[in-house]
Design an enzyme around this catalytic site. Structure first.
Site, PDB file in Angstrom:
ATOM      1  N   ARG A   1       0.859  -1.186   0.000  1.00 14.90           N
ATOM      2  CA  ARG A   1       0.000   0.000   0.000  1.00 14.90           C
ATOM      3  C   ARG A   1       0.893   1.233   0.000  1.00 14.90           C
ATOM      4  O   ARG A   1       1.941   1.258   0.670  1.00 14.90           O
ATOM      5  CB  ARG A   1      -0.897   0.044   1.242  1.00 14.90           C
ATOM      6  CG  ARG A   1      -2.092  -0.882   1.202  1.00 14.90           C
ATOM      7  CD  ARG A   1      -3.144  -0.461   0.156  1.00 14.90           C
ATOM      8  NE  ARG A   1      -4.274  -1.372   0.145  1.00 14.90           N
ATOM      9  CZ  ARG A   1      -4.371  -2.475  -0.593  1.00 14.90           C
ATOM     10  NH1 ARG A   1      -3.405  -2.820  -1.414  1.00 14.90           N
ATOM     11  NH2 ARG A   1      -5.465  -3.229  -0.530  1.00 14.90           N
TER      12      ARG A   1
ATOM     13  N   GLU B   1      -3.819   7.298  -4.308  1.00 10.42           N
ATOM     14  CA  GLU B   1      -4.184   6.824  -5.645  1.00 10.42           C
ATOM     15  C   GLU B   1      -5.488   7.469  -6.109  1.00 10.42           C
ATOM     16  O   GLU B   1      -6.412   7.580  -5.298  1.00 10.42           O
ATOM     17  CB  GLU B   1      -4.375   5.294  -5.609  1.00 10.42           C
ATOM     18  CG  GLU B   1      -3.079   4.553  -5.484  1.00 10.42           C
ATOM     19  CD  GLU B   1      -3.253   3.037  -5.422  1.00 10.42           C
ATOM     20  OE1 GLU B   1      -2.360   2.393  -4.889  1.00 10.42           O
ATOM     21  OE2 GLU B   1      -4.274   2.514  -5.891  1.00 10.42           O
TER      22      GLU B   1
ATOM     23  N   HIS C   1      -1.246   0.044  -9.866  1.00  9.91           N
ATOM     24  CA  HIS C   1      -1.843  -0.929  -8.933  1.00  9.91           C
ATOM     25  C   HIS C   1      -2.292  -2.206  -9.665  1.00  9.91           C
ATOM     26  O   HIS C   1      -3.489  -2.501  -9.744  1.00  9.91           O
ATOM     27  CB  HIS C   1      -3.007  -0.279  -8.167  1.00  9.91           C
ATOM     28  CG  HIS C   1      -3.294  -0.960  -6.863  1.00  9.91           C
ATOM     29  ND1 HIS C   1      -3.807  -0.300  -5.774  1.00  9.91           N
ATOM     30  CD2 HIS C   1      -3.135  -2.248  -6.454  1.00  9.91           C
ATOM     31  CE1 HIS C   1      -3.961  -1.150  -4.755  1.00  9.91           C
ATOM     32  NE2 HIS C   1      -3.550  -2.351  -5.154  1.00  9.91           N
TER      33      HIS C   1
HETATM   34  C1  GLV Z   1      -4.899  -5.212  -3.725  1.00  9.28           C
HETATM   35  O1  GLV Z   1      -4.272  -4.242  -3.543  1.00  9.28           O
HETATM   36  C2  GLV Z   1      -5.328  -6.109  -2.698  1.00  9.28           C
HETATM   37  O2  GLV Z   1      -5.254  -5.781  -1.505  1.00  9.28           O
HETATM   38  O3  GLV Z   1      -5.780  -7.201  -3.055  1.00  9.28           O
END
Ligand code: GLV
Length: 320
Positions: free
Chosen positions: A239, A268, A286
């Site tokens: 993250r 984001e 992402h």
């Molecule tokens: C994506 O970022 C997830 O947490 O699956």
């Protein structure tokens, strides 16, 4: 009255199919963008279940306007967008999609380690700018992986899957985890436990794989960036909030570390000012779990969790 499932963005059809088979009424936000807060509030008003994305903020205020809601099924392994205690207090189940995205995310992490080390994105930009005139013994020299140290912070499923891959590239693996692995598990992924800041100091590649909570916001801050080797690379597929991006930009600009490769950002889809102008950072939007196979399994898993809870059974993947 048919039970109502709301999906906040189009998901792979495998998940929709399960919900249709179960006889639920399904509504899907059709536009290819996140729902606004007021759209989300309206959507949950009369829903029994909602399938949410990583960017949907599910908090007490939203839940107060959702009297029928029984389950929030997050299409992600991370649940930092959801106030789990607020859901629990209202008897609402929260589920996530663990396991099915481990290998895809570990693959992408390896891709980013290689991209940073071998300057893949820079090379691509170099060609597109028409600069490739000839083979050059000094062109875009990167860093080999053999014998280097991969520091892994957070050694859960994904961290261990990265370690397994990294061994094949000759990387030495040092890791930090709040509760260290058993010696058998450490040995199985060829990884040695170390305190957090020793991992940061020793890593040639530092990769983050811990869940996000407010306690670990800016875990990699200016002080810890200063501990990294000037030749080291920072990799993040967890993250964005784990890293103080402003300090990272300064470090990359001043070449105090060699580079970074990022799949996630604190705000984001916005990037920290200046990040996009730097050559020594590889940026992805992402994509950790973004394979067709994995996203299909995530959609199925979210749908199965909805089906279980609305049918009065235990969820398969309760979170929290
Ligand atoms: C994506 O970022 C997830 O947490 O699956």
């Amino acid at each position: 009255m048919a039970r109502q499932v709301f999906i906040t963005r189009m998901i792979p059809e495998e998940g929709i199919f399960i919900l249709q088979q179960a006889g639920f009424a399904i509504k899907i936000h059709q536009e290819n963008r996140p729902m606004t807060r007021s759209e989300l509030e309206e959507a949950v008003e009369d829903s029994d279940a909602v399938i949410t994305m990583v960017y949907d903020r599910v908090d007490a205020c939203l839940l107060d306007g959702a009297p029928r809601l029984k389950i929030v099924a997050n299409l992600a392994v991370g649940t930092d967008n959801i106030d789990i205690p607020a859901c629990a207090a209202r008897g609402i189940t929260v589920t996530n999609t663990p396991g099915v995205l481990t290998e895809a995310t570990a693959d992408l992490t390896m891709a980013l380690i290689l991209a940073a080390a071998r300057r893949i994105a820079e090379g691509d930009r170099f060609i597109r700018r028409g600069l490739f005139n000839s083979w050059d013994p000094l062109l875009l020299l990167g860093s080999g992986l053999q014998g280097k140290v991969l520091g892994i912070i957070g050694m859960g499923r994904i961290g261990r899957a990265v370690a397994r891959r990294a061994q094949a590239f000759g990387l030495k693996i040092k890791y930090y985890k709040r509760y260290p692995l058993s010696s058998e598990s450490s040995a199985e992924c060829g990884a040695e436990y170390m305190p957090l800041e020793e991992v940061i100091r020793e890593a040639d590649f530092l990769s983050l794989h811990l869940p996000y909570t407010p306690e670990v916001r800016h875990l990699i801050d200016r002080r810890r960036l200063n501990m990294m080797k000037p030749t080291a690379y920072l990799i993040n597929t967890a993250r964005g909030g784990h890293i103080d991006e402003k300090s990272l930009v300064e470090h990359l600009r001043a070449k105090k570390i060699a580079g970074a490769a990022l799949d996630v950002y604190e705000h984001e889809p916005s990037l920290a000012p200046g990040l996009i102008d730097l050559e020594n950072v590889t940026l992805l939007p992402h994509l950790g779990s973004a394979t067709r196979e994995t996203r299909a399994k995530m959609a199925e898993m979210a749908a199965e969790n909805v089906r279980a809870v609305l049918d009065g059974r235990e969820p398969l993947n309760p979170a929290g």
